[in-house]
Design a protein around this motif. Structure first.
Motif, PDB file in Angstrom:
ATOM      1  N   ALA A   6       0.831  -1.195   0.000  1.00 34.08           N
ATOM      2  CA  ALA A   6       0.000   0.000   0.000  1.00 34.08           C
ATOM      3  C   ALA A   6       0.864   1.243   0.000  1.00 34.08           C
ATOM      4  N   LYS A   7       0.442   2.254  -0.741  1.00 34.51           N
ATOM      5  CA  LYS A   7       1.174   3.518  -0.764  1.00 34.51           C
ATOM      6  C   LYS A   7       0.815   4.351   0.458  1.00 34.51           C
ATOM      7  N   SER A   8       1.529   5.431   0.636  1.00 37.10           N
ATOM      8  CA  SER A   8       1.481   6.103   1.925  1.00 37.10           C
ATOM      9  C   SER A   8       0.329   7.067   2.099  1.00 37.10           C
ATOM     10  N   VAL A   9      -0.168   7.681   1.043  1.00 45.56           N
ATOM     11  CA  VAL A   9      -1.218   8.666   1.206  1.00 45.56           C
ATOM     12  C   VAL A   9      -2.304   8.457   0.179  1.00 45.56           C
ATOM     13  N   ASN A  10      -3.555   8.776   0.571  1.00 46.62           N
ATOM     14  CA  ASN A  10      -4.655   8.539  -0.359  1.00 46.62           C
ATOM     15  C   ASN A  10      -4.647   9.525  -1.513  1.00 46.62           C
ATOM     16  N   GLU A  11      -3.842  10.589  -1.410  1.00 45.46           N
ATOM     17  CA  GLU A  11      -3.779  11.561  -2.495  1.00 45.46           C
ATOM     18  C   GLU A  11      -3.254  10.907  -3.769  1.00 45.46           C
ATOM     19  N   SER A  12      -2.403   9.916  -3.618  1.00 49.77           N
ATOM     20  CA  SER A  12      -1.865   9.237  -4.788  1.00 49.77           C
ATOM     21  C   SER A  12      -2.694   8.025  -5.166  1.00 49.77           C
ATOM     22  N   TYR A 193     -16.768   4.427   9.762  1.00 50.96           N
ATOM     23  CA  TYR A 193     -16.890   4.807   8.354  1.00 50.96           C
ATOM     24  C   TYR A 193     -15.980   5.995   8.044  1.00 50.96           C
ATOM     25  N   ILE A 194     -15.975   6.996   8.936  1.00 50.68           N
ATOM     26  CA  ILE A 194     -15.138   8.173   8.731  1.00 50.68           C
ATOM     27  C   ILE A 194     -13.660   7.787   8.755  1.00 50.68           C
ATOM     28  N   GLU A 195     -13.293   6.925   9.696  1.00 47.38           N
ATOM     29  CA  GLU A 195     -11.897   6.489   9.772  1.00 47.38           C
ATOM     30  C   GLU A 195     -11.508   5.736   8.504  1.00 47.38           C
ATOM     31  N   TRP A 196     -12.417   4.917   7.993  1.00 42.74           N
ATOM     32  CA  TRP A 196     -12.131   4.187   6.759  1.00 42.74           C
ATOM     33  C   TRP A 196     -11.892   5.165   5.604  1.00 42.74           C
ATOM     34  N   CYS A 197     -12.743   6.194   5.507  1.00 42.18           N
ATOM     35  CA  CYS A 197     -12.599   7.176   4.431  1.00 42.18           C
ATOM     36  C   CYS A 197     -11.260   7.902   4.503  1.00 42.18           C
ATOM     37  N   ASN A 198     -10.809   8.197   5.717  1.00 42.48           N
ATOM     38  CA  ASN A 198      -9.602   9.000   5.892  1.00 42.48           C
ATOM     39  C   ASN A 198      -8.322   8.181   6.035  1.00 42.48           C
ATOM     40  N   THR A 199      -8.448   6.858   6.050  1.00 44.30           N
ATOM     41  CA  THR A 199      -7.273   6.013   6.199  1.00 44.30           C
ATOM     42  C   THR A 199      -6.476   5.975   4.910  1.00 44.30           C
ATOM     43  N   GLU A 200      -5.163   5.952   5.042  1.00 42.88           N
ATOM     44  CA  GLU A 200      -4.302   5.882   3.870  1.00 42.88           C
ATOM     45  C   GLU A 200      -4.632   4.622   3.086  1.00 42.88           C
ATOM     46  N   LYS A 231      -5.723  12.090  -9.244  1.00 40.64           N
ATOM     47  CA  LYS A 231      -4.753  12.667  -8.307  1.00 40.64           C
ATOM     48  C   LYS A 231      -5.467  13.573  -7.302  1.00 40.64           C
ATOM     49  N   GLY A 232      -6.603  13.099  -6.851  1.00 41.46           N
ATOM     50  CA  GLY A 232      -7.374  13.868  -5.883  1.00 41.46           C
ATOM     51  C   GLY A 232      -7.301  13.252  -4.497  1.00 41.46           C
ATOM     52  N   LYS A 233      -7.950  13.897  -3.558  1.00 40.23           N
ATOM     53  CA  LYS A 233      -7.897  13.478  -2.158  1.00 40.23           C
ATOM     54  C   LYS A 233      -9.271  13.661  -1.525  1.00 40.23           C
ATOM     55  N   LEU A 234      -9.653  12.726  -0.654  1.00 35.31           N
ATOM     56  CA  LEU A 234     -10.931  12.787   0.060  1.00 35.31           C
ATOM     57  C   LEU A 234     -10.673  12.967   1.546  1.00 35.31           C
ATOM     58  N   ILE A 235     -11.342  13.942   2.148  1.00 30.57           N
ATOM     59  CA  ILE A 235     -11.238  14.185   3.583  1.00 30.57           C
ATOM     60  C   ILE A 235     -12.656  14.241   4.151  1.00 30.57           C
ATOM     61  N   VAL A 236     -12.930  13.421   5.159  1.00 28.26           N
ATOM     62  CA  VAL A 236     -14.274  13.341   5.742  1.00 28.26           C
ATOM     63  C   VAL A 236     -14.214  13.684   7.221  1.00 28.26           C
ATOM     64  N   SER A 237     -15.206  14.435   7.694  1.00 29.06           N
ATOM     65  CA  SER A 237     -15.277  14.796   9.106  1.00 29.06           C
ATOM     66  C   SER A 237     -16.731  14.997   9.509  1.00 29.06           C
ATOM     67  N   ARG A 238     -16.977  15.064  10.804  1.00 27.70           N
ATOM     68  CA  ARG A 238     -18.298  15.394  11.321  1.00 27.70           C
ATOM     69  C   ARG A 238     -18.460  16.907  11.294  1.00 27.70           C
ATOM     70  N   GLY A 239     -19.670  17.381  10.959  1.00 29.35           N
ATOM     71  CA  GLY A 239     -19.934  18.803  10.962  1.00 29.35           C
ATOM     72  C   GLY A 239     -20.031  19.347  12.375  1.00 29.35           C
ATOM     73  N   GLU A 240     -19.771  20.643  12.533  1.00 29.99           N
ATOM     74  CA  GLU A 240     -19.829  21.256  13.863  1.00 29.99           C
ATOM     75  C   GLU A 240     -21.221  21.152  14.471  1.00 29.99           C
ATOM     76  N   GLN A 241     -22.250  21.200  13.622  1.00 23.44           N
ATOM     77  CA  GLN A 241     -23.632  21.102  14.087  1.00 23.44           C
ATOM     78  C   GLN A 241     -24.226  19.735  13.777  1.00 23.44           C
ATOM     79  N   GLY A 242     -23.363  18.749  13.562  1.00 23.83           N
ATOM     80  CA  GLY A 242     -23.832  17.421  13.199  1.00 23.83           C
ATOM     81  C   GLY A 242     -23.698  17.207  11.708  1.00 23.83           C
ATOM     82  N   GLY A 243     -24.112  16.032  11.260  1.00 20.81           N
ATOM     83  CA  GLY A 243     -23.997  15.736   9.845  1.00 20.81           C
ATOM     84  C   GLY A 243     -22.575  15.391   9.451  1.00 20.81           C
TER      85      GLY A 243
END
Length: 252
Positions: A6-12, A193-200, A231-243
């Motif tokens: 596996a490569k080091s970053v999801n950007e690649s 799910y969020i951790e999976w999305c953001n994992t390398e 050559k894009g990158k996905l970053i997922v997080s919880r919203g400040e007000q949810g969602g």
């Protein structure tokens, strides 16, 4: 022999590049697993529920729990439909693999508007407002078909987890990168799910011992693979007000 580590970053992109044998074999396993889990299981429930309804009607029994059983039929059919759509999208992209690299300038605002139109009726039925706040002048040099599939799956995911709220799409330039952000007011994704999305190289490493988590469906796995091509990158997080907040980043 290809290096399948596996490569080091999801950007690649994923650990294997599209077309490499390790990647091809892995995606075959993913497709088989998805078909077994996301088509066979709901199909079994669909058949069982339909049969029980048929038996009750033939015996002249009152349709006890009719609404619940009808809801189960609908949910099973919806899940199978979503899975088939993901498989079709993946197949179309694979058939177009030879055209990789044929990028052109895409107006992001118009691309988002086109996809938002497709979701208008279901969003209205769920009481969701889709707001396109992408800079009307924002353009991205990319593969328009791959970007369309990515936007479709990201919007579909946001609407799926939202009821009676909003899905806001914004975009612009940030630190020499083009970003597209989709923020919803839904119940939010699980921590796993969020951790999976953001994992390398997410989705291309097996689960850790004792873990059996895997993403539901192929939608976000397809997004991850296509982002690797662009050559894009996905970053997922919880919203400040949810969602959930999903950010796509691309090099300019």
């Amino acid at each position: 022999m290809s290096n399948t580590s596996a490569k080091s970053v999801n950007e690649s992109g994923p650990g294997w590049q599209p077309g490499e044998w390790g990647h091809v074999l892995y995606m075959q396993q993913v497709l088989i697993g998805a078909i077994v889990h996301d088509i066979r299981t709901p199909l079994r429930y669909f058949m069982w529920t339909a049969r029980s309804l048929q038996d009750d009607l033939q015996k002249g029994l009152p349709g006890e729990g009719l609404a619940d059983r009808a809801q189960l039929l609908y949910q099973s059919a919806e899940r199978m439909h979503s899975m088939v759509e993901d498989l079709l999208q993946y197949s179309r992209v694979q058939l177009r693999a030879a055209t990789d690299g044929r990028f052109k300038a895409v107006n992001v605002h118009l691309a988002v508007a086109a996809k938002a139109t497709l979701f208008h009726h279901i969003a209205h039925a769920k009481g969701i407002e889709i707001a396109n706040k992408v800079d009307p002048a924002l353009t991205l040099d990319t593969d328009p078909d791959c970007l369309a599939v990515i936007l479709h799956n990201i919007l579909d995911n946001a609407i799926k987890f939202t009821s009676g709220g909003s899905v806001v799409v914004s975009g612009g330039h940030r630190e020499n990168r083009v970003f597209i952000q989709v923020a919803d007011t839904g119940r939010g994704m699980s921590r796993e799910y969020i951790e999976w999305c953001n994992t390398e190289a997410a989705g291309f490493l097996g689960p850790k011992p004792g873990e059996d988590f895997r993403p539901a469906g192929l939608g976000l796995m397809l997004v991850r693979e296509l982002l690797g091509r662009l050559k894009g990158k996905l970053i997922v997080s919880r919203g400040e007000q949810g969602g959930t907040v999903m950010v796509l980043e691309f090099s300019e």
